[in-house]
Design a protein around this motif. Structure first.
Motif, short mmCIF file in Angstrom:
data_model
loop_
_atom_site.label_atom_id
_atom_site.label_comp_id
_atom_site.label_asym_id
_atom_site.label_seq_id
_atom_site.Cartn_x
_atom_site.Cartn_y
_atom_site.Cartn_z
N GLY A 66 0.80 -1.22 0.00
CA GLY A 66 0.00 0.00 0.00
C GLY A 66 0.83 1.27 0.00
N ASP A 67 1.96 1.27 0.70
CA ASP A 67 2.81 2.46 0.72
C ASP A 67 3.39 2.73 -0.67
OD1 ASP A 67 2.39 3.00 3.41
OD2 ASP A 67 4.08 1.74 4.04
N ALA A 68 3.80 1.68 -1.35
CA ALA A 68 4.34 1.84 -2.71
C ALA A 68 3.25 2.33 -3.65
CB ALA A 68 4.93 0.52 -3.21
N ALA A 69 2.03 1.85 -3.48
CA ALA A 69 0.92 2.29 -4.32
C ALA A 69 0.64 3.77 -4.11
CB ALA A 69 -0.33 1.47 -4.01
N ALA A 70 0.64 4.23 -2.87
CA ALA A 70 0.40 5.64 -2.57
C ALA A 70 1.50 6.51 -3.15
CB ALA A 70 0.28 5.85 -1.06
N THR A 71 2.72 6.05 -3.10
CA THR A 71 3.84 6.80 -3.68
C THR A 71 3.67 6.94 -5.18
OG1 THR A 71 5.33 6.07 -1.94
CG2 THR A 71 6.35 6.85 -3.98
N PRO A 76 4.47 13.71 -8.68
CA PRO A 76 5.07 14.99 -8.28
C PRO A 76 4.64 16.19 -9.14
CG PRO A 76 6.69 13.65 -9.41
CD PRO A 76 5.46 12.79 -9.21
N VAL A 77 4.18 15.96 -10.37
CA VAL A 77 3.83 17.08 -11.24
C VAL A 77 2.34 17.07 -11.58
CG1 VAL A 77 4.25 18.17 -13.47
CG2 VAL A 77 6.14 17.11 -12.23
N TYR A 78 1.85 15.96 -12.09
CA TYR A 78 0.45 15.86 -12.50
C TYR A 78 -0.30 15.05 -11.47
CZ TYR A 78 2.68 17.17 -16.84
OH TYR A 78 3.42 17.82 -17.77
N GLY A 79 -1.34 15.62 -10.94
CA GLY A 79 -2.12 14.92 -9.93
C GLY A 79 -3.58 15.29 -10.01
N LEU A 80 -4.11 15.34 -11.21
CA LEU A 80 -5.49 15.76 -11.37
C LEU A 80 -6.47 14.72 -10.87
CD1 LEU A 80 -5.28 17.39 -14.91
CD2 LEU A 80 -5.23 18.51 -12.68
N CYS A 81 -6.15 13.45 -11.06
CA CYS A 81 -7.11 12.40 -10.73
C CYS A 81 -6.36 11.11 -10.37
CB CYS A 81 -8.02 12.17 -11.93
SG CYS A 81 -9.29 10.95 -11.64
N ALA A 82 -6.86 10.42 -9.36
CA ALA A 82 -6.30 9.13 -8.98
C ALA A 82 -7.46 8.22 -8.58
CB ALA A 82 -5.32 9.26 -7.82
N GLY A 83 -7.27 6.93 -8.71
CA GLY A 83 -8.31 5.98 -8.34
C GLY A 83 -7.74 4.88 -7.46
N ILE A 84 -8.55 4.40 -6.54
CA ILE A 84 -8.16 3.30 -5.66
C ILE A 84 -9.22 2.22 -5.77
CG2 ILE A 84 -7.75 2.60 -3.27
CD1 ILE A 84 -6.88 5.49 -2.70
N ARG A 91 -9.28 0.59 4.17
CA ARG A 91 -7.94 0.68 3.56
C ARG A 91 -7.93 1.75 2.48
NH1 ARG A 91 -5.39 -4.61 1.11
NH2 ARG A 91 -5.08 -4.99 3.32
N ALA A 92 -8.97 1.79 1.65
CA ALA A 92 -9.06 2.79 0.59
C ALA A 92 -9.06 4.20 1.18
CB ALA A 92 -10.30 2.56 -0.25
N LEU A 93 -9.81 4.41 2.25
CA LEU A 93 -9.88 5.74 2.87
C LEU A 93 -8.53 6.15 3.46
CD1 LEU A 93 -13.39 5.49 4.53
CD2 LEU A 93 -12.75 6.82 2.50
N ARG A 94 -7.82 5.20 4.08
CA ARG A 94 -6.48 5.52 4.62
C ARG A 94 -5.52 5.91 3.50
NH1 ARG A 94 -7.28 0.76 7.44
NH2 ARG A 94 -5.74 -0.30 6.16
N MET A 96 -6.30 6.99 0.49
CA MET A 96 -6.77 8.19 -0.18
C MET A 96 -6.24 9.44 0.50
SD MET A 96 -10.70 9.44 -0.56
CE MET A 96 -10.78 9.94 1.14
N ARG A 97 -6.16 9.43 1.82
CA ARG A 97 -5.69 10.60 2.56
C ARG A 97 -4.21 10.90 2.30
NH1 ARG A 97 -9.10 7.95 6.52
NH2 ARG A 97 -11.06 9.08 6.57
N ARG A 98 -3.45 9.92 1.82
CA ARG A 98 -2.02 10.13 1.55
C ARG A 98 -1.76 10.69 0.16
NH1 ARG A 98 1.86 5.57 2.31
NH2 ARG A 98 3.16 7.29 1.65
N ILE A 99 -2.77 10.70 -0.70
CA ILE A 99 -2.57 11.12 -2.08
C ILE A 99 -3.02 12.57 -2.24
CG2 ILE A 99 -3.24 10.72 -4.48
CD1 ILE A 99 -3.77 7.78 -3.66
N GLU A 100 -2.11 13.40 -2.72
CA GLU A 100 -2.45 14.79 -3.02
C GLU A 100 -2.85 14.87 -4.49
OE1 GLU A 100 0.24 17.82 -1.71
OE2 GLU A 100 0.90 16.58 -0.03
N GLY A 101 -4.13 14.97 -4.73
CA GLY A 101 -4.62 15.02 -6.09
C GLY A 101 -5.92 15.81 -6.14
N GLY A 102 -6.30 16.20 -7.34
CA GLY A 102 -7.53 16.95 -7.50
C GLY A 102 -8.74 16.12 -7.14
N THR A 103 -8.80 14.88 -7.59
CA THR A 103 -9.91 13.97 -7.33
C THR A 103 -9.33 12.60 -7.02
OG1 THR A 103 -11.30 15.14 -8.91
CG2 THR A 103 -12.00 12.93 -8.26
#
Length: 104
Positions: A66-71, A76-84, A91-94, A96-103
């Protein structure tokens, strides 16, 4: 010119050990349309991951935990959208809080 650059970017991804599961080329039709593309086994150095390519491309990246997936998801540059995708909502909510993204 943009169409040529995008084709080259997709080719670069394939050359870097990515597997093209579908698409991967401009459509043979009027206009400047690119086939929806799915790339498997891309790395974090792949042009499809590093560049904003403006074509319908989905990339699959493999991870060990999970840590590698969040990384990987916290680009570092594009973070408009991510999915879990998981069966475990907590686990998904934990993650999700580590990812800095638009959605997420």
């Amino acid at each position: 010119m943009q169409r040529t650059k995008r084709a080259a970017s997709g080719g670069g991804s394939a050359a870097q050990q990515a597997g093209v599961l579908c698409g991967g080329a401009p459509l043979d039709a009027p206009g400047f349309f690119y086939a929806p593309t799915i790339l498997d086994r891309v790395t974090n150095q792949s042009p499809a991951v590093l560049e904003e390519i403006f074509v319908p491309v989905l990339t699959f990246q493999r991870f060990t935990d999970g840590d590698a997936a969040a990384t990987l998801a916290d680009h570092p540059v594009y973070g408009l959208c991510a999915g879990i995708y998981t069966r475990d909502l907590s686990r998904a909510l934990r993650r999700m809080r580590r990812i800095e993204g638009g959605t997420v």
